[in-house]
Motif scaffolding. Structure first.
Motif, short mmCIF file in Angstrom:
data_model
loop_
_atom_site.label_atom_id
_atom_site.label_comp_id
_atom_site.label_asym_id
_atom_site.label_seq_id
_atom_site.Cartn_x
_atom_site.Cartn_y
_atom_site.Cartn_z
N THR A 89 -0.15 11.65 0.57
CA THR A 89 -1.37 12.46 0.66
C THR A 89 -1.02 13.92 0.86
OG1 THR A 89 -1.52 12.10 3.04
CG2 THR A 89 -2.68 10.54 1.61
N GLU A 90 -2.01 14.78 0.65
CA GLU A 90 -1.78 16.20 0.83
C GLU A 90 -1.56 16.50 2.31
OE1 GLU A 90 -4.97 18.41 -0.76
OE2 GLU A 90 -4.70 17.65 -2.82
N PRO A 91 -0.62 17.40 2.63
CA PRO A 91 -0.36 17.73 4.03
C PRO A 91 -1.61 18.28 4.70
CG PRO A 91 1.38 18.57 2.62
CD PRO A 91 0.28 18.11 1.69
N GLY A 92 -1.83 17.87 5.93
CA GLY A 92 -2.97 18.35 6.68
C GLY A 92 -2.65 18.37 8.16
N PRO A 93 -3.59 18.78 9.01
CA PRO A 93 -3.31 18.90 10.44
C PRO A 93 -3.00 17.56 11.10
CG PRO A 93 -5.66 19.18 9.98
CD PRO A 93 -4.96 19.18 8.65
N HIS A 94 -3.48 16.47 10.52
CA HIS A 94 -3.24 15.17 11.16
C HIS A 94 -2.16 14.35 10.45
CE1 HIS A 94 -6.75 15.86 13.63
NE2 HIS A 94 -7.51 16.05 12.54
N THR A 95 -1.63 14.88 9.38
CA THR A 95 -0.65 14.10 8.61
C THR A 95 0.59 13.77 9.43
OG1 THR A 95 -1.42 15.15 6.58
CG2 THR A 95 0.71 14.02 6.51
N THR A 96 1.10 14.78 10.14
CA THR A 96 2.32 14.56 10.93
C THR A 96 2.11 13.49 12.00
OG1 THR A 96 3.01 16.85 10.59
CG2 THR A 96 4.02 15.65 12.42
N ARG A 97 0.95 13.58 12.69
CA ARG A 97 0.70 12.59 13.72
C ARG A 97 0.51 11.19 13.13
NH1 ARG A 97 -0.36 14.77 18.74
NH2 ARG A 97 -0.07 12.61 19.38
N LEU A 98 -0.11 11.11 11.97
CA LEU A 98 -0.27 9.82 11.32
C LEU A 98 1.07 9.22 10.93
CD1 LEU A 98 -3.41 10.44 9.06
CD2 LEU A 98 -3.27 8.96 11.07
#
Length: 455
Positions: A272-281
């Motif tokens: 998915t496209e990088p976003g503010p919650h991607t790292t935590r997911l």
């Protein structure tokens, strides 16, 4: 809670057997002694001897040297008890004193018995009933005299009591003492040998552990009365083993089945496209993957022996650190690798050691406070991971190795990481230790002894 102490079966048997044996032996000895006494084989209490003793104390001499008979109270009582009392007292000088109607057949017989110390005079069975007599030489106030008296009278109670005491102290008590000592020594030995098999079964029960399944208590030398209990315990152990095996198979199957959907979920999140919650997911998915791997590793360690090979701790630590460095950096840490040696050869399971070190680094990432530096250090016989987080309280440094134990309920971990690490270190005959880090935080060290190093 006070510990309830039960009665000792061994001493219960010993005490009751000793009591029963003592009672039976006492009864047997008393019966034998009574029969022997009644037959006159041990003590013969003759009433004539009491009469002779009374007469002996009543004999004296007057100033002229003649033999006289004093009226003593004892003699008076004897006359009252024996109205037909007769006796004849003489010495070897011919002095005589008599009383009552002395039978003619005994009037002069004493002269013929000067050299006989004592005698009982009577008749053959079948003869017409006639008087009998008892003769005895005694020492008296009148010197040595011969007393001849008729039969009859009674034995006073004090003489009976004295005879019983003498018999008890000289015969009964020594026999009972020897028998009691033998019983006290032999009975515990017999009972101990009879319960020896039960002691072996108890020792086997103490060695039963969750890591040693399939253990059963032996029935060798177990008393027949205890066999049903031992069989019931073995059946219970078998059922526990079956339940434990079902639980292990379930955990392995569940962890294995979870890996596929977790891998699919991780791939989709990373695409998915990088976003503010991607790292935590991504961290959460990797945490799920780590948990599944930990469950599988835990069960594998219990079921299969670790393959041994020649490995290098420095190489293992470098590989694991480089693999997890992106995860640590994404979580806000600096990560560094240090080694005081170029090589640290060791014989062991490389895959297991990699998983142990990975768990330590994952713990540092999870609980390091998302700040500071994580340092992986290698020496000739150890690997350690240090973070700069809040640290582990001293009282919890042993409990954190327990499965599913977490320092606080808000932790997102499952509490299996350090338990798995300790089991892997134990399989390599090493030890794990938790200390404070030099800049705060925690340092966890896996240490391996010299004998584990490659020779």
């Amino acid at each position: 809670m006070n510990r309830i102490r039960g009665k000792s079966l061994r001493w219960l048997l010993v005490s009751r057997l000793v009591g029963l044996q003592a009672l039976m032996l006492t009864g047997l000895v008393l019966t034998i002694v009574g029969v022997l006494w009644g037959g006159g084989y041990i003590v013969s209490l003759e009433p004539e001897d009491e009469t002779i003793n009374v007469i002996e104390n009543a004999i004296a001499r007057d100033q002229a040297g003649a033999m006289i008979l004093r009226d003593t109270p004892a003699l008076a009582r004897q006359r009252a008890r024996m109205p037909e009392l007769w006796f004849l007292v003489r010495d070897k000088d011919g002095h005589r004193v008599s009383q009552g109607n002395v039978p003619p057949e005994f009037a002069r017989i004493g002269d013929a018995l000067d050299d006989v110390g004592q005698a009982r005079l009577g008749w053959n069975i079948g003869d017409a009933p006639r008087a009998t007599a008892r003769m005895r030489w005694v020492g008296s106030a009148a010197g040595r005299v011969q007393i001849l008296t008729g039969s009859g009278g009674t034995v006073p109670w004090h003489r009976v009591a004295a005879a019983i005491a003498t018999l008890f102290l000289s015969v009964v008590l020594p026999i009972l003492a020897v028998m009691a000592l033998t019983t006290l020594v032999a009975t515990p030995i017999v009972v101990r040998r009879a319960l020896l098999g039960l002691g072996h079964a108890a020792a086997q029960a103490k060695r039963i552990d969750t890591d040693k399944r399939g253990a059963r208590l032996t029935l060798d030398q177990v008393p027949n009365e205890i066999v049903p209990l031992v069989v019931a315990i073995n059946d219970a152990l078998r059922r526990l083993d079956e339940g434990f095996d079902r639980r292990q198979r379930f955990l392995v199957d569940a962890a294995h089945e979870l890996r596929t959907p977790i891998a699919i979920l991780q791939t989709r999140i990373e695409s998915t496209e990088p976003g503010p919650h991607t790292t935590r997911l991504i961290e959460d998915v990797r945490r799920l993957s780590t948990l599944a791997d930990q469950l599988l590793d835990t069960e594998r360690l219990k079921q299969t022996a670790a393959p041994q090979s020649d490995i290098d701790l420095v190489e293992v630590a470098q590989h694991v650190t480089s693999d997890l460095a992106p995860l640590a950096i994404a979580a806000g840490y600096e990560i560094a690798f240090e080694s005081s040696v170029k090589q640290a050869p060791l014989s062991g399971d490389q895959g297991a050691l990699e998983r142990a070190l990975a768990n330590l680094i994952h713990n540092a990432i999870e609980y390091g406070g998302r700040r500071g530096k994580i340092v992986v250090s290698v020496t000739a016989s150890s690997v350690s991971v240090t973070d700069e987080g809040p640290g582990i309280p001293l009282n919890d440094r042993e409990r954190v190795f327990e499965p599913f134990y977490r320092l606080n309920s808000g932790s997102r971990g499952a509490g299996l990481g350090l338990n798995l690490v300790r089991e892997i270190v134990r399989l390599h005959d090493g030890m794990i230790d938790i200390q404070d880090g030099p800049n705060g935080g925690t340092r966890v060290t896996m240490a391996f002894g010299r004998r584990h190093a490659q020779r």
